[in-house]
Design a protein around this motif. Structure first.
Motif, short mmCIF file in Angstrom:
data_model
loop_
_atom_site.label_atom_id
_atom_site.label_comp_id
_atom_site.label_asym_id
_atom_site.label_seq_id
_atom_site.Cartn_x
_atom_site.Cartn_y
_atom_site.Cartn_z
N HIS A 184 -4.47 82.14 22.91
CA HIS A 184 -4.98 82.15 24.29
C HIS A 184 -5.83 83.39 24.61
O HIS A 184 -5.86 83.84 25.76
CB HIS A 184 -3.83 82.00 25.29
N ALA A 185 -6.52 83.93 23.62
CA ALA A 185 -7.38 85.09 23.86
C ALA A 185 -8.40 84.77 24.96
O ALA A 185 -9.08 83.75 24.92
CB ALA A 185 -8.11 85.47 22.57
N GLY A 186 -8.49 85.64 25.92
CA GLY A 186 -9.46 85.51 27.00
C GLY A 186 -8.93 84.86 28.26
O GLY A 186 -9.53 85.01 29.33
N ASP A 187 -7.82 84.16 28.18
CA ASP A 187 -7.33 83.43 29.34
C ASP A 187 -6.97 84.34 30.51
O ASP A 187 -7.16 83.98 31.68
CB ASP A 187 -6.11 82.58 28.98
N LEU A 188 -6.43 85.52 30.22
CA LEU A 188 -6.04 86.43 31.29
C LEU A 188 -7.26 86.96 32.05
O LEU A 188 -7.17 87.28 33.24
CB LEU A 188 -5.21 87.58 30.74
N LEU A 189 -8.38 87.07 31.37
CA LEU A 189 -9.61 87.47 32.06
C LEU A 189 -10.02 86.40 33.08
O LEU A 189 -10.49 86.71 34.17
CB LEU A 189 -10.74 87.70 31.06
N GLU A 190 -9.84 85.15 32.72
CA GLU A 190 -10.14 84.07 33.65
C GLU A 190 -9.25 84.17 34.89
O GLU A 190 -9.72 83.97 36.02
CB GLU A 190 -9.94 82.72 32.97
N ASP A 191 -7.98 84.50 34.69
CA ASP A 191 -7.06 84.65 35.83
C ASP A 191 -7.55 85.72 36.80
O ASP A 191 -7.34 85.61 38.01
CB ASP A 191 -5.67 85.05 35.34
N LEU A 192 -8.19 86.75 36.27
CA LEU A 192 -8.65 87.85 37.13
C LEU A 192 -10.02 87.57 37.75
O LEU A 192 -10.52 88.39 38.52
CB LEU A 192 -8.73 89.14 36.32
N GLY A 193 -10.62 86.42 37.44
CA GLY A 193 -11.87 86.04 38.08
C GLY A 193 -13.12 86.29 37.27
O GLY A 193 -14.23 86.12 37.79
N TYR A 194 -12.99 86.70 36.00
CA TYR A 194 -14.18 86.92 35.18
C TYR A 194 -14.78 85.58 34.76
O TYR A 194 -14.07 84.59 34.59
CB TYR A 194 -13.84 87.76 33.95
N GLN A 195 -16.09 85.58 34.59
CA GLN A 195 -16.80 84.36 34.26
C GLN A 195 -17.02 84.24 32.76
O GLN A 195 -16.71 85.13 31.98
CB GLN A 195 -18.13 84.30 35.02
N TYR A 198 -18.85 86.98 30.38
CA TYR A 198 -18.07 88.20 30.21
C TYR A 198 -16.91 87.95 29.25
O TYR A 198 -16.64 88.76 28.35
CB TYR A 198 -17.54 88.67 31.56
N ILE A 199 -16.21 86.83 29.43
CA ILE A 199 -15.03 86.56 28.60
C ILE A 199 -15.44 86.38 27.14
O ILE A 199 -14.80 86.95 26.23
CB ILE A 199 -14.29 85.33 29.13
N ASN A 219 -8.49 78.80 23.87
CA ASN A 219 -9.43 78.06 24.71
C ASN A 219 -10.84 78.64 24.63
O ASN A 219 -11.82 77.90 24.57
CB ASN A 219 -8.95 78.10 26.16
N TYR A 220 -10.94 79.97 24.64
CA TYR A 220 -12.27 80.58 24.68
C TYR A 220 -12.93 80.64 23.31
O TYR A 220 -14.16 80.71 23.23
CB TYR A 220 -12.21 81.94 25.37
N GLY A 221 -12.16 80.59 22.24
CA GLY A 221 -12.79 80.43 20.93
C GLY A 221 -13.50 79.09 20.85
O GLY A 221 -14.67 79.00 20.45
N LEU A 222 -12.81 78.02 21.24
CA LEU A 222 -13.42 76.70 21.24
C LEU A 222 -14.61 76.65 22.20
O LEU A 222 -15.65 76.06 21.89
CB LEU A 222 -12.38 75.65 21.61
N PRO A 288 -15.19 78.33 33.65
CA PRO A 288 -15.53 79.25 32.56
C PRO A 288 -15.18 78.70 31.18
O PRO A 288 -15.89 78.98 30.20
CB PRO A 288 -14.71 80.51 32.89
N GLN A 289 -14.11 77.93 31.07
CA GLN A 289 -13.77 77.36 29.76
C GLN A 289 -13.79 75.83 29.83
O GLN A 289 -12.91 75.14 29.33
CB GLN A 289 -12.41 77.89 29.28
#
Length: 544
Positions: A184-195, A198-199, A219-222, A288-289
């Motif tokens: 789940h790399a990157g998912d926490l950035l989505e929670d904080l509102g990053y687009q 950036y992720i 999710n963000y690798g795919l 974002p994803q």
């Protein structure tokens, strides 16, 4: 897994649905037919070579068997809603290139009379992944890209922590979750509102597991792989999906944009279960994803997509997706669920699909989707039988869609269930989505808890190359932590000494989590570690 990421149930449900160790020990609620006693082969002269009996092909399902299962599945699904409290459900069954059944049950939103029907729009969560791999297969068939293209050949700015891996990781590697990126790399950035941009740029900050030798659901690798394919076509991903798949198939209620779901008149509202029962919720914007979890659709539309899948890329006499490119999505690419028991079955991940083989040896494709804030979905295909089912619900992960799908295949194959699927799934799926409790529960401070320093010791601005700046301020008689581009505020409650706790929120919410300051001899905090953000070692903020 360390936390219940936005689609965490998806990764765990692969093991549940593949007949691996987690199914051992499950007992059937139905009486099983006794197996026939084995018969001895006729004796063979000692001089004659022993030969193995010819391998029999898997038994084919008959139309009567499938129709009988269809005739019983609605009542089962209705009972599942009643027992679980999930507000609404829609399902569709495809068999031999026809949607032979489509049904809506329950309500779109608690407290309102509008019923779910086959045209109700649901958020799909990670059922988006096999849809996106279908889109990429279409582009591969056009010879614009190849599955084994390095991502950087279409998105030169992308890289990972190891530059060699970053330059060699392929579209297939990222769709198969074998890049080495952590879970789940990157998912926490989505929670904080990053687009999205950036992720994807900051995936390079994650330390990697061995490349192509490890599996971790990302999710963000795919998403990066899908975006690279769209860049190769010179269009946005959302437009590519619509033009290559949704429009040609007449999936008129399907979109990869959250705005389409929000504006749909006939849509299923998300719900979560609380101590006082089910209540209306709101999921985060998954734009974002979008390739990994942002599709919304109806069972009628998904029936068309399942027909394409089971027709090897052909729909109503038209070739939409190249069959060879589509077939690559169904090949085992990663070991996602290694078995630990001799009788267990190894689970694989293909390209956007969980890939397994049923007890009859037939290929089985499956994917679940889950938003902890209010959606749970599943699709399962048995290509050799040209049979598939999709089940969509408007409640947080409950096990209901998985139970309905598994029950359907049991009814079709055996005429009865082999496992109490509802009892099993409604226990293990919610449990899989739970995160371990933080030890920093401010309502239960340790005996002899030390006092905090004055607020001035902690107030200030702290930097982090991954999560961005953090501001700690004194507001309303307490400390407040502010994070993300939307300046999300999290009140801090004292726990012990320089340790505070805060209540997490968003798709990755995990209840209470800790915030630990390190205060130097000058009486000022120099660093802050945020427990929830530190699963991959990236959660340390340094005073600027």
């Amino acid at each position: 897994m360390a936390r219940p990421g936005p689609r965490i149930a998806t990764a765990l449900l692969a093991a549940l649905l593949l007949g691996g160790p987690l199914l051992t020990g499950c007992t059937s609620s139905a009486h099983s037919e006794p197996e026939p006693a084995p018969t001895s082969p006729p004796s063979t002269p000692a001089s004659a070579p022993a030969t193995a009996p010819p391998r029999q092909p898997p038994p084919q399902l008959t139309e009567d068997q499938v129709n009988a299962a269809v005739g019983r599945i609605d009542a089962y699904a209705q009972n599942a809603l009643a027992k679980s409290g999930v507000p609404g459900l829609a399902l569709a069954v495809v068999y031999k290139d026809k949607v032979i059944h489509a049904k809506g049950l329950g309500v779109r939103q608690l407290g309102k009379p509008e019923a779910v029907d086959p045209d109700t729009v649901f958020q799909l969560a990670s059922v988006s992944k096999p849809i996106s791999s279908t889109v990429v297969a279409g582009v591969v068939g056009q010879q614009t890209v190849k599955w084994d293209d390095p991502v950087t050949s279409h998105d030169p700015g992308f890289t990972l922590a190891d530059p060699w891996v970053g330059s060699h990781v392929t579209i297939a590697d990222l769709f198969a979750h074998r890049s080495g990126l952590p879970d789940h790399a990157g998912d926490l950035l989505e929670d904080l509102g990053y687009q999205r941009d950036y992720i994807l740029q900051h995936l390079r900050d994650h330390q990697l597991a061995p490349f192509r030798a490890s599996y971790a659901y990302t999710n963000y690798g795919l998403t990066e792989a899908a975006v690279a394919v769209a860049k190769a076509k010179g269009v946005a991903w959302e437009d590519l999906a619509a033009d290559l798949l949704y429009k040609p198939l007449g999936m008129n209620s399907t979109s990869s944009l959250r705005s389409a779901y929000d504006s749909a008149a006939n849509k299923a509202t998300p719900h979560v279960r609380t101590d006082s029962g089910w209540q209306v919720s709101a999921t985060e914007n998954p734009d974002p994803q979008a390739p990994a979890g942002g599709v919304s659709s109806t069972v009628q539309d998904l029936g068309r997509w399942m027909r394409l899948q089971l027709g090897d890329g052909t729909f109503e006499g038209r070739r939409i997706v190249d069959p060879a490119a589509l077939n690559e999505t169904r090949l085992p690419q990663s070991v996602s669920s290694p078995t630990t028991e001799p009788a267990g079955r190894t689970g694989f991940y293909g390209l956007g699909w969980n890939v397994s083989y049923d007890p009859e040896g037939r290929l089985r494709l499956n994917h679940s989707g889950a938003f902890s804030l209010g959606a749970a979905t599943v699709v399962t295909l048995l290509p050799s039988e040209q049979l598939g089912i999709v089940v969509l619900t408007n409640g947080q992960p409950s096990g209901v869609p998985e139970a309905v799908a598994e029950e359907f295949f049991d009814l079709a194959q055996y005429g009865h269930e082999t496992v109490d699927w509802l009892g099993f799934m409604t226990k293990v799926v919610p449990a899989a989505a739970q995160s371990p409790a933080s030890p920093t529960d401010y309502s239960k401070p340790p005996a002899g808890a030390a006092a905090a320093e004055p607020d001035t010791a902690y107030v200030g601005t702290y930097g982090n190359g991954y999560f961005g700046p953090m501001a700690v301020s004194a507001e309303g008689g307490g400390l407040v932590m502010t994070l993300g581009p939307e300046n999300l505020k999290f009140p801090l409650q004292h726990y012990d000494g320089d340790v505070f706790s805060f209540r997490t929120r968003g798709e990755n919410a995990a209840g209470l989590s800790g915030v630990t300051f390190t205060v130097g001899s000058d009486g000022q905090a120099s660093t802050v570690v945020v427990e929830q953000l530190n699963h991959d070692g990236l959660g340390t903020f340094t005073r600027g």
